[in-house]
Scaffold this active site. Structure first.
Site, PDB file in Angstrom:
ATOM      1  N   CYS A  86       0.658  -1.297  -0.088  1.00 18.31           N
ATOM      2  CA  CYS A  86      -0.019  -0.015  -0.089  1.00 18.31           C
ATOM      3  C   CYS A  86       0.720   1.288  -0.190  1.00 18.31           C
ATOM      4  O   CYS A  86       0.832   2.141  -0.947  1.00 18.31           O
ATOM      5  CB  CYS A  86      -0.936  -0.112   1.229  1.00 18.31           C
ATOM      6  SG  CYS A  86      -2.064  -1.417   1.226  1.00 18.31           S
TER       7      CYS A  86
HETATM    8  N1  LIG Z   1      -3.094  -6.087   2.007  1.00 19.78           N
HETATM    9  C1  LIG Z   1      -3.459  -5.025   2.726  1.00 19.78           C
HETATM   10  O1  LIG Z   1      -3.038  -4.845   3.606  1.00 19.78           O
HETATM   11  C2  LIG Z   1      -4.319  -3.961   1.893  1.00 19.78           C
HETATM   12  C3  LIG Z   1      -5.027  -3.068   2.791  1.00 19.78           C
HETATM   13  C4  LIG Z   1      -5.890  -2.018   2.283  1.00 19.78           C
HETATM   14  C5  LIG Z   1      -6.018  -2.284   0.785  1.00 19.78           C
HETATM   15  N2  LIG Z   1      -5.495  -2.979   0.134  1.00 19.78           N
HETATM   16  C6  LIG Z   1      -5.956  -3.006  -1.289  1.00 19.78           C
HETATM   17  O2  LIG Z   1      -6.631  -3.979  -1.701  1.00 19.78           O
HETATM   18  C7  LIG Z   1      -6.272  -4.807  -2.980  1.00 19.78           C
HETATM   19  C8  LIG Z   1      -6.045  -6.003  -2.915  1.00 19.78           C
HETATM   20  O3  LIG Z   1      -4.853  -6.283  -2.240  1.00 19.78           O
HETATM   21  P1  LIG Z   1      -4.257  -7.466  -1.457  1.00 19.78           P
HETATM   22  O4  LIG Z   1      -3.251  -7.449  -0.653  1.00 19.78           O
HETATM   23  O5  LIG Z   1      -5.651  -8.372  -0.984  1.00 19.78           O
HETATM   24  O6  LIG Z   1      -3.750  -8.383  -2.833  1.00 19.78           O
HETATM   25  P2  LIG Z   1      -3.226  -9.792  -3.112  1.00 19.78           P
HETATM   26  O7  LIG Z   1      -2.215  -9.920  -4.053  1.00 19.78           O
HETATM   27  O8  LIG Z   1      -3.233 -10.574  -1.798  1.00 19.78           O
HETATM   28  O9  LIG Z   1      -4.655 -10.682  -3.419  1.00 19.78           O
HETATM   29  C9  LIG Z   1      -5.348 -10.199  -4.676  1.00 19.78           C
HETATM   30  C10 LIG Z   1      -5.934 -11.495  -5.227  1.00 19.78           C
HETATM   31  O10 LIG Z   1      -6.583 -11.215  -6.640  1.00 19.78           O
HETATM   32  C11 LIG Z   1      -6.301 -12.318  -7.359  1.00 19.78           C
HETATM   33  N3  LIG Z   1      -6.721 -11.833  -8.946  1.00 19.78           N
HETATM   34  C12 LIG Z   1      -5.791 -11.102  -9.698  1.00 19.78           C
HETATM   35  N4  LIG Z   1      -6.417 -11.011 -10.924  1.00 19.78           N
HETATM   36  C13 LIG Z   1      -7.556 -11.202 -10.487  1.00 19.78           C
HETATM   37  C14 LIG Z   1      -8.793 -11.501 -11.366  1.00 19.78           C
HETATM   38  N5  LIG Z   1      -8.741 -10.723 -12.726  1.00 19.78           N
HETATM   39  N6  LIG Z   1      -9.956 -12.213 -10.885  1.00 19.78           N
HETATM   40  C15 LIG Z   1      -9.847 -12.764  -9.782  1.00 19.78           C
HETATM   41  N7  LIG Z   1      -8.819 -12.670  -9.027  1.00 19.78           N
HETATM   42  C16 LIG Z   1      -7.708 -11.957  -9.380  1.00 19.78           C
HETATM   43  C17 LIG Z   1      -5.150 -12.635  -7.133  1.00 19.78           C
HETATM   44  O11 LIG Z   1      -4.815 -14.060  -7.734  1.00 19.78           O
HETATM   45  C18 LIG Z   1      -4.861 -12.680  -5.614  1.00 19.78           C
HETATM   46  O12 LIG Z   1      -5.409 -13.853  -5.021  1.00 19.78           O
HETATM   47  C19 LIG Z   1      -5.208  -3.613  -3.520  1.00 19.78           C
HETATM   48  O13 LIG Z   1      -5.764  -2.646  -4.243  1.00 19.78           O
HETATM   49  C20 LIG Z   1      -4.638  -3.284  -2.129  1.00 19.78           C
HETATM   50  O14 LIG Z   1      -4.064  -1.803  -2.481  1.00 19.78           O
HETATM   51  C21 LIG Z   1      -4.310  -4.014   0.712  1.00 19.78           C
END
Ligand SMILES: NC(=O)c1ccc[n+]([C@@H]2O[C@H](COP(=O)([O-])OP(=O)(O)OC[C@H]3O[C@@H](n4cnc5c(N)ncnc54)[C@H](O)[C@@H]3O)[C@@H](O)[C@H]2O)c1
Length: 427
Positions: free
Chosen positions: A259
């Site tokens: 992030c």
């Molecule tokens: N990790 C955190 O602490 C956090 C906190 C707040 C916001 N975010 C935001 O949340 C969002 C997701 O982050 P995350 O950490 O969960 O990411 P992540 O990489 O852990 O998970 C994303 C998932 O999406 C899947 N994916 C990718 N493309 C896809 C598609 N077209 N269809 C279906 N699945 C698909 C991937 O295989 C993966 O399992 C980002 O925008 C991030 O900035 C993350």
């Protein structure tokens, strides 16, 4: 109620479980078949999410997962939690969001609510995602509903419980907002409505920019105060006793995680379209990006004091994950340190109980397969230098203080342990 959640990562998976626990039937969708296989077998692939909490919901029949997006036809709402990285030119890559839109499109039906949760620039939901979803003639706010609601996950923090964290929600129309508020009210205690998707997108960016800028501020002050012989940690601990108008942020070896190093630059990119500059974001980025090099300089000084050089030294990086007590190593400055020291001729190793082996990835492919060293006196004392990059609770600071020859401490981890004079260098 039946819903689908797209993207079962650090954000999507806990959200699935929270909705399922609240009695909602959840279909988890991901393009990674290994994740679906693991979930259907009741296994967790995220360290802080226990397998038991997945099994509880799958056994109760409230949580299923699949790679088949056809299941969207049978749900009332879809929530998108896919990655939003930067491309190699450090521009927003919203392709995962758009691909999710493409995957929903054939199954979009009247009355469906689509909510985006991925952190992104204002306009992504009502311009980019809407354009994809409206391509077959259905209209947002008329035929289907569209909203943005940012995630506020704090991995590794045991007090961060999805249901207790207020959720900001902005709809494309007031009707869209109402539907999204009704959805989240089923699983989350406090909903904070805002006037639009853009206001909700901007809220999340403000939160992350605030962190990035304040971390840069203490990182800069750390160097300024160190030059003046003042310990920034002592100063922060004193300042935080002020009961108003101050909030502590802590310096470190640089920014990490999915992030804070990334999201602010989503705004920088979009702001250019409006002729606006994001000077604070750029300056904070500059300061934070320079931190690993500061750690290298401090390590050089520490080695120099022992008549040693980086070239030829055996250096151990403590902690590969970007923050304490989690297994998430995305964007971790520990990798930058591994690279910088290696380029200067050091023999590099790492210790991280949460990352026993370095997984293959686009950025750190050259370290893939490297294993964490063992935690014992013989191993730890064999290094010329230990650089504390992340201070996990699983490793004893006292043991480290006793075993290591010399320590560069970027986390003030040695503050409360007994350690021989001259062994620790703060960085
Ligand atoms: N990790 C955190 O602490 C956090 C906190 C707040 C916001 N975010 C935001 O949340 C969002 C997701 O982050 P995350 O950490 O969960 O990411 P992540 O990489 O852990 O998970 C994303 C998932 O999406 C899947 N994916 C990718 N493309 C896809 C598609 N077209 N269809 C279906 N699945 C698909 C991937 O295989 C993966 O399992 C980002 O925008 C991030 O900035 C993350």
């Amino acid at each position: 109620m039946n819903i689908a959640i797209i993207g079962l990562g650090y954000v999507g998976l806990p959200l699935c479980l929270q909705f399922a626990r609240s009695g909602v039937n959840v279909l988890g969708l991901d393009i990674d078949p290994r994740k679906i296989e693991a979930l259907n077998a009741g296994r967790s692939y995220i360290e802080h999410i226990p397998a038991a909490s997945i099994q509880e919901q799958t056994t109760a029949g409230r949580f299923k997962s699949s790679t088949d997006f056809g299941g969207i036809r049978g749900v009332e709402a879809v929530i998108i939690c896919v990655p939003t990285p930067l491309n190699k030119n450090r521009e927003p890559d919203i392709s995962y969001i758009l691909n999710s839109g493409e995957a929903i499109l054939p199954h979009l039906h009247k009355g469906l609510l689509v909510v985006l949760e991925s952190t992104t620039y204002p306009g992504t939901t009502d311009e980019d995602l809407r354009a994809v979803l409206e391509r077959n003639g259905m209209k947002a706010g008329v035929d289907f509903h569209l909203a943005f609601s940012p995630e506020r996950e704090d991995p590794g923090n045991p007090n961060s419980i999805v249901a207790q964290i207020p959720k900001v929600v902005g709809g494309f129309t007031p009707g869209c907002a109402q539907r999204a508020i009704a959805l989240y009210s089923k699983a989350i205690k406090t909903i904070v409505p805002v006037s639009s998707c853009r206001a909700a997108e901007a809220t999340k960016l403000l939160e992350n920019i605030f962190r990035g800028v304040n971390i840069a501020l203490v990182n800069e002050l750390k160097q300024v105060y160190a030059a003046m012989g003042i310990d920034v940690w002592e100063v922060i601990n004193a300042a935080k006793t002020k009961p108003f108008g101050y909030m502590p942020f802590y310096p470190g070896p640089g920014l990490g995680g999915h992030c804070i190093p990334i999201d602010p630059f989503y705004l920088t990119w979009k702001a250019r379209e409006y002729g606006q500059n994001t000077k604070f974001i750029e300056l904070a980025g500059e300061v934070n990006t320079a931190m690993p090099m500061y750690v290298v300089h401090r390590t050089q000084e520490a080695l120099n004091a022992k008549k040693k050089s980086i070239n030829g030294s055996r250096i151990l990086i403590m902690g590969l994950a970007y923050k304490a007590n989690v297994d998430d190593d995305r964007e971790s400055p520990s990798y930058t340190l591994l690279d910088l020291f290696k380029e200067r001729g050091a023999e590099m190793s790492y210790f991280d109980p949460h990352v026993p082996v370095i997984r293959p990835s686009r950025e750190h492919g050259h370290w893939a397969g490297t294993k964490s060293v063992a935690w014992n006196k013989e191993t730890i004392s064999s290094f010329d230098m230990v650089v504390i990059s992340t201070n996990h609770k699983k490793a004893s600071n006292q043991e480290l203080a006793d075993w290591a020859q010399c320590i560069v401490d970027t986390r003030n981890a040695m503050a409360d342990v007994k350690v021989a004079a001259g062994k620790v260098w703060k960085a």
